[in-house]
Scaffold this motif. Structure first.
Motif, PDB file in Angstrom:
ATOM      1  N   PRO A   1      49.646  38.851  36.090  1.00  0.00           N
ATOM      2  CA  PRO A   1      48.735  38.229  36.887  1.00  0.00           C
ATOM      3  C   PRO A   1      47.596  39.345  36.888  1.00  0.00           C
ATOM      4  N   HIS A   2      47.857  40.556  36.865  1.00  0.00           N
ATOM      5  CA  HIS A   2      46.773  41.433  36.861  1.00  0.00           C
ATOM      6  C   HIS A   2      45.974  41.524  35.702  1.00  0.00           C
ATOM      7  N   LYS A   3      46.665  41.472  34.692  1.00  0.00           N
ATOM      8  CA  LYS A   3      46.046  41.210  33.031  1.00  0.00           C
ATOM      9  C   LYS A   3      45.180  40.036  33.201  1.00  0.00           C
ATOM     10  N   LEU A   4      45.511  38.853  33.693  1.00  0.00           N
ATOM     11  CA  LEU A   4      44.649  37.750  33.537  1.00  0.00           C
ATOM     12  C   LEU A   4      43.426  37.955  34.483  1.00  0.00           C
ATOM     13  N   PHE A   5      43.739  38.673  35.602  1.00  0.00           N
ATOM     14  CA  PHE A   5      42.367  38.918  36.490  1.00  0.00           C
ATOM     15  C   PHE A   5      41.225  39.822  35.887  1.00  0.00           C
ATOM     16  N   MET A   6      41.992  40.895  35.100  1.00  0.00           N
ATOM     17  CA  MET A   6      40.987  41.726  34.466  1.00  0.00           C
ATOM     18  C   MET A   6      40.180  41.201  33.109  1.00  0.00           C
ATOM     19  N   ARG A   7      41.189  40.411  32.630  1.00  0.00           N
ATOM     20  CA  ARG A   7      40.559  39.661  31.423  1.00  0.00           C
ATOM     21  C   ARG A   7      39.509  38.630  32.007  1.00  0.00           C
ATOM     22  N   THR A   8      39.591  38.170  33.206  1.00  0.00           N
ATOM     23  CA  THR A   8      38.668  37.126  33.593  1.00  0.00           C
ATOM     24  C   THR A   8      37.333  37.618  34.173  1.00  0.00           C
ATOM     25  N   THR A   9      37.590  38.818  34.435  1.00  0.00           N
ATOM     26  CA  THR A   9      36.092  39.826  34.886  1.00  0.00           C
ATOM     27  C   THR A   9      35.337  40.098  33.743  1.00  0.00           C
ATOM     28  N   VAL A  10      36.070  40.336  32.649  1.00  0.00           N
ATOM     29  CA  VAL A  10      35.316  40.240  31.447  1.00  0.00           C
ATOM     30  C   VAL A  10      34.572  38.896  30.960  1.00  0.00           C
ATOM     31  N   PHE A  11      35.433  37.882  31.191  1.00  0.00           N
ATOM     32  CA  PHE A  11      34.975  36.621  30.582  1.00  0.00           C
ATOM     33  C   PHE A  11      33.694  36.231  31.570  1.00  0.00           C
ATOM     34  N   VAL A  12      33.606  36.490  32.799  1.00  0.00           N
ATOM     35  CA  VAL A  12      32.597  36.397  33.803  1.00  0.00           C
ATOM     36  C   VAL A  12      31.452  37.153  33.395  1.00  0.00           C
ATOM     37  N   ALA A  13      31.487  38.608  33.106  1.00  0.00           N
ATOM     38  CA  ALA A  13      30.456  39.310  32.690  1.00  0.00           C
ATOM     39  C   ALA A  13      29.794  38.691  31.568  1.00  0.00           C
TER      40      ALA A  13
ATOM     41  N   LEU B   1      36.460  42.085  19.666  1.00  0.00           N
ATOM     42  CA  LEU B   1      37.778  42.681  19.507  1.00  0.00           C
ATOM     43  C   LEU B   1      37.732  43.850  20.759  1.00  0.00           C
ATOM     44  N   ILE B   2      36.643  44.386  20.934  1.00  0.00           N
ATOM     45  CA  ILE B   2      36.594  45.624  21.770  1.00  0.00           C
ATOM     46  C   ILE B   2      36.324  45.046  23.224  1.00  0.00           C
ATOM     47  N   ASP B   3      35.692  44.167  23.307  1.00  0.00           N
ATOM     48  CA  ASP B   3      35.661  43.520  25.034  1.00  0.00           C
ATOM     49  C   ASP B   3      36.718  42.990  25.345  1.00  0.00           C
ATOM     50  N   HIS B   4      37.311  41.897  24.423  1.00  0.00           N
ATOM     51  CA  HIS B   4      38.458  40.862  24.820  1.00  0.00           C
ATOM     52  C   HIS B   4      39.736  41.458  24.286  1.00  0.00           C
ATOM     53  N   GLY B   5      39.707  42.290  23.717  1.00  0.00           N
ATOM     54  CA  GLY B   5      41.058  42.865  23.081  1.00  0.00           C
ATOM     55  C   GLY B   5      41.221  44.346  23.516  1.00  0.00           C
ATOM     56  N   HIS B   6      40.535  45.233  23.098  1.00  0.00           N
ATOM     57  CA  HIS B   6      40.644  46.471  23.451  1.00  0.00           C
ATOM     58  C   HIS B   6      40.297  46.768  25.050  1.00  0.00           C
ATOM     59  N   PHE B   7      39.374  46.235  25.380  1.00  0.00           N
ATOM     60  CA  PHE B   7      39.039  46.117  26.917  1.00  0.00           C
ATOM     61  C   PHE B   7      37.837  46.863  27.370  1.00  0.00           C
ATOM     62  N   GLN B   8      36.679  46.113  27.474  1.00  0.00           N
ATOM     63  CA  GLN B   8      35.436  46.942  27.557  1.00  0.00           C
ATOM     64  C   GLN B   8      34.503  45.755  28.498  1.00  0.00           C
ATOM     65  N   TYR B   9      33.504  45.956  29.064  1.00  0.00           N
ATOM     66  CA  TYR B   9      32.543  44.974  29.493  1.00  0.00           C
ATOM     67  C   TYR B   9      31.281  45.017  28.737  1.00  0.00           C
ATOM     68  N   PRO B  10      30.713  43.822  28.572  1.00  0.00           N
ATOM     69  CA  PRO B  10      29.731  43.740  27.656  1.00  0.00           C
ATOM     70  C   PRO B  10      28.235  43.757  28.400  1.00  0.00           C
ATOM     71  N   LEU B  11      28.234  44.300  29.738  1.00  0.00           N
ATOM     72  CA  LEU B  11      27.185  44.320  30.602  1.00  0.00           C
ATOM     73  C   LEU B  11      25.729  45.180  29.931  1.00  0.00           C
ATOM     74  N   SER B  12      26.290  46.378  29.520  1.00  0.00           N
ATOM     75  CA  SER B  12      25.215  47.175  29.029  1.00  0.00           C
ATOM     76  C   SER B  12      24.212  46.760  27.927  1.00  0.00           C
ATOM     77  N   LEU B  13      25.372  46.036  27.121  1.00  0.00           N
ATOM     78  CA  LEU B  13      24.512  45.501  25.774  1.00  0.00           C
ATOM     79  C   LEU B  13      23.668  44.272  26.349  1.00  0.00           C
ATOM     80  N   GLY B  14      24.345  43.491  27.218  1.00  0.00           N
ATOM     81  CA  GLY B  14      23.769  42.035  27.505  1.00  0.00           C
ATOM     82  C   GLY B  14      22.390  42.397  28.439  1.00  0.00           C
TER      83      GLY B  14
END
Length: 516
Positions: A107-119, A159-172
Motif C-alpha cells: 500500500p505504501h509503495k502504491l501511495f509513493m508511486r501515485t505521488t510521482v504520477f500526480v507530479a 526509469l529514474i522517476d517511475h523505477g528508481h524513484f524520483q519526482y519530475p517537478l524540477s525538470l517540469g
C-alpha cells in the motif's frame, strides 16, 4: 479536434508505460540500513511532518542528517510535507517519527508511486504537450503528437522517476520556463525557473543560458529604454520568487546558512558527504571519474584543488556558448545553449551523480524535432550511461524494453537514418567553412550512420555483458567502468558537436529580428 485526440492517445500511452515500469523494483528495496532514494523521499516526509521547520535542515536527536538528511531546497521540503500530510490521513505509520524508518509495504509503495504520477500529470506532461503544440516548426497536427510521444517515451526519465524513484517537478518547472520564454512571457518564465531552482539546486546546470538569454534580450532592447525596464522587472521577479520560497527561513540568518550548507556541502569531506562519496565510488560518465581509471586524481591533488580545477574547466567549456547567446540572443540558440552548458556541468563538475545526465537530456528532448538523429542518439547514450544504477535497482527488464521501444518510435516518427546530411545535422555552415580542407564531407552522411550503428552495437554488447556475465574477480568493476568510459567519450563528442552548431549557427539573425 484531431490534434487533441492524437495528444490524448500519446498521453495515455506514456502513462501506460510509466505504470508498467512502476510495478517493478525501486532504489534500495529491501536493502537496509540506508535503503535508497525511495526511502530518502519517504524519510523527508517523516521529518517535515513531525518536526518544526527550524529543525528540517539541522542535525538533532530526531533528525540524523547522516541518514538521508534533507539536502534539497525549500520547495522539495514543502512538497514532502504535502505528501506527508496526505500519507498521515491514509496510514499514520508511514510517516511515524523514528519507527517508520525503512517502511516497506505494497500500500505504501502504491501511495509513493501515485505521488510521482500526480507530479507527472500536473507539471511535466502538460508542459511537454503545450511545448510540442506551440512549436512553430511543427505546424502539422501529426508532427506535434509524434514529437510529444518521443519526448514522453524517453526511457531515461521514465526509469529514474517511475523505477528508481524520483519526482519530475524540477525538470517540469524548467520546461515551463523554456515554454514561457518561447512565448515572450519573460516574467512568467523567470518565475517558473526560480521554482525549478528552488526545488533542486542541480537546476544551476540550466541557469546560465536563462541568465544570458534574458540579459542579451535586455541589451538588444537597449539598456537606456525598454531593456532597462525589462531588466528591472526580471530582477524584481527573481527576488520576489526567491523571497516567497525562502520566507519561512528568512527570519534567521543561521537558518539560511544551514540550508545553504546542506545544498552545497563542499566542506564536509569524502566520507560524510554523500555526494562527494558518490563522486569517487559510483561510476559516473564524467571526465574526472573516467580519468581516475588511469590517474587516481584524489591521490594526486587535494579536494580543494580538484574543486578549483573543475570550476575552471567547467567555466571555460561553457563560456563560448554563453557569450554567443548574450551577444546574439535567440530562442534556438537558447535551447542549444541549455544542452551545451548542462553537458559541460555534467562532464566537468566536482559533484556529479549519474542521474544528473537527465538535466542534459531534457533540453535535448526539446530539440528532437530540429535534429532528430543526433537527439535520439544522445538520449540513447544518456540512458545507457545510467545502466549500472539501473541494474542495482533491478530495472534490467524495463531498460531492455523501453530503450528499443524509444528507438523504434524515433525511427518511425522522424526517419532519423535518412536525416544525417550536414544540413540535417545543422552543420551546413561549418561544412562550408571546411569545404576546401576536408574532402570526406561528401561521404559524411554514410560515416555518421556507420558510427551510429557501431555505437548502438557497442552499447548493446556492454548491456548484455553487464547483465549476464560475471566480471573477473580481479576486476569487479570492469563493466560499470567500461559503461562510464564509453558514455563519457560519447558525451565529449556530443559537447563538441553542440558547440559547433551554436558557434556556426546562421539562423540566429532571423530570430534576433523578432527579439529586437
Amino acid at each position: 479536434m484531431e490534434k487533441w485526440s492524437l495528444m490524448t492517445v500519446t498521453v495515455l500511452l506514456a502513462l501506460t508505460v510509466r505504470w508498467a515500469v512502476s510495478l517493478g523494483s525501486y532504489s534500495g528495496a529491501g536493502k537496509p540500513p540506508m535503503y535508497g532514494d525511495y526511502e530518502a523521499q519517504r524519510h523527508w516526509q517523516e521529518i517535515t511532518y513531525n518536526l518544526p521547520i527550524r529543525q528540517w535542515y539541522f542535525n538533532t536527536s530526531d533528525n540524523n542528517l547522516l541518514y538521508w538528511g534533507l539536502d534539497y531546497p525549500p520547495l522539495t521540503a514543502y512538497h514532502s510535507f504535502v505528501c506527508a500530510y496526505i500519507a498521515k490521513l491514509i496510514n499514520p505509520d508511514w510517516v511515524a517519527l523514528h519507527s517508520s524508518r525503512g517502511y516497506e509495504s505494497q500500500p505504501h509503495k502504491l501511495f509513493m508511486r501515485t505521488t510521482v504520477f500526480v507530479a507527472d500529470l500536473l507539471v511535466y506532461i502538460p508542459a511537454v504537450i503545450v511545448y510540442c503544440s506551440s512549436l512553430r516548426e511543427t505546424s502539422a497536427k501529426k508532427k506535434a503528437s509524434t514529437c510529444a510521444l518521443c519526448i514522453l517515451l524517453y526511457p531515461g526519465l521514465i526509469l529514474i522517476d517511475h523505477g528508481h524513484f524520483q519526482y519530475p517537478l524540477s525538470l517540469g518547472f524548467a520546461l515551463w520556463g523554456v515554454l514561457c520564454l518561447s512565448l515572450d512571457w519573460d516574467l512568467l518564465g523567470s518565475v517558473a525557473f526560480c521554482l525549478a531552482l528552488n526545488y533542486k539546486q542541480m537546476e544551476l546546470y540550466h541557469s546560465l543560458p536563462f541568465f544570458c538569454y534574458l540579459l542579451g534580450k535586455c541589451f538588444k532592447k537597449g539598456l537606456k529604454g525598454k531593456g532597462l525596464v525589462l531588466l528591472t522587472k526580471l530582477a524584481g521577479t527573481v527576488v520576489l520568487s526567491f523571497a516567497a520560497c525562502w520566507l519561512p527561513f528568512g527570519t534567521d540568518v543561521e537558518q539560511i546558512m544551514q540550508v545553504l550548507r546542506r545544498l552545497f556541502p563542499i566542506d564536509r569531506g569524502l566520507i560524510i558527504n554523500n555526494y562527494l562519496f558518490i563522486f569517487f565510488q559510483d561510476k559516473v560518465a564524467n571526465i574526472w571519474c573516467s580519468l581516475s581509471v588511469l590517474i587516481k586524481i584524489k591521490n594526486v591533488v587535494s579536494p580543494q584543488t580538484q574543486l578549483k580545477l573543475s570550476f575552471a574547466v567547467t567555466f571555460l567549456s561553457l563560456l563560448p556558448a554563453c557569450i554567443k547567446l548574450t551577444v546574439q540572443p535567440s530562442l534556438r540558440g537558447f535551447k542549444f545553449a541549455l544542452v551545451s552548458c548542462a553537458l559541460s556541468f555534467f562532464l566537468f563538475s566536482f559533484q556529479v551523480h549519474e542521474k544528473s545526465i537527465l538535466l542534459v537530456a531534457l533540453p535535448v528532448c526539446l530539440i528532437i524535432n530540429e535534429i532528430p538523429f543526433m537527439a535520439t542518439w544522445f538520449l540513447l547514450v544518456s540512458t545507457f550511461s545510467m545502466l549500472p544504477l539501473l541494474l542495482r535497482d533491478g530495472l534490467l527488464l524495463p531498460y531492455a524494453v523501453t530503450t528499443p521501444a524509444f528507438l523504434a518510435t524515433c525511427l518511425a516518427s522522424f526517419s532519423i537514418l535518412d536525416k544525417t546530411s550536414a544540413e540535417d545535422l545543422q552543420l551546413k555552415a561549418f561544412s562550408l567553412s571546411l569545404k576546401g580542407y576536408v574532402s570526406w564531407f561528401k561521404s559524411f552522411p554514410r560515416i555518421v550512420r556507420t558510427l551510429f550503428l557501431l555505437s548502438l552495437s557497442l552499447m548493446g554488447v556492454l548491456s548484455l555483458l553487464s547483465a549476464a556475465v560475471p566480471p573477473p574477480q580481479s576486476l569487479p568493476d570492469l563493466f560499470p567502468v567500461s559503461v562510464s568510459i564509453v558514455s563519457c567519450l560519447h558525451f565529449l563528442l556530443f559537447l563538441l558537436y553542440f558547440n559547433i552548431v551554436i558557434l556556426w549557427d546562421s539562423k540566429n539573425s532571423k530570430s534576433q529580428k523578432k527579439i529586437s
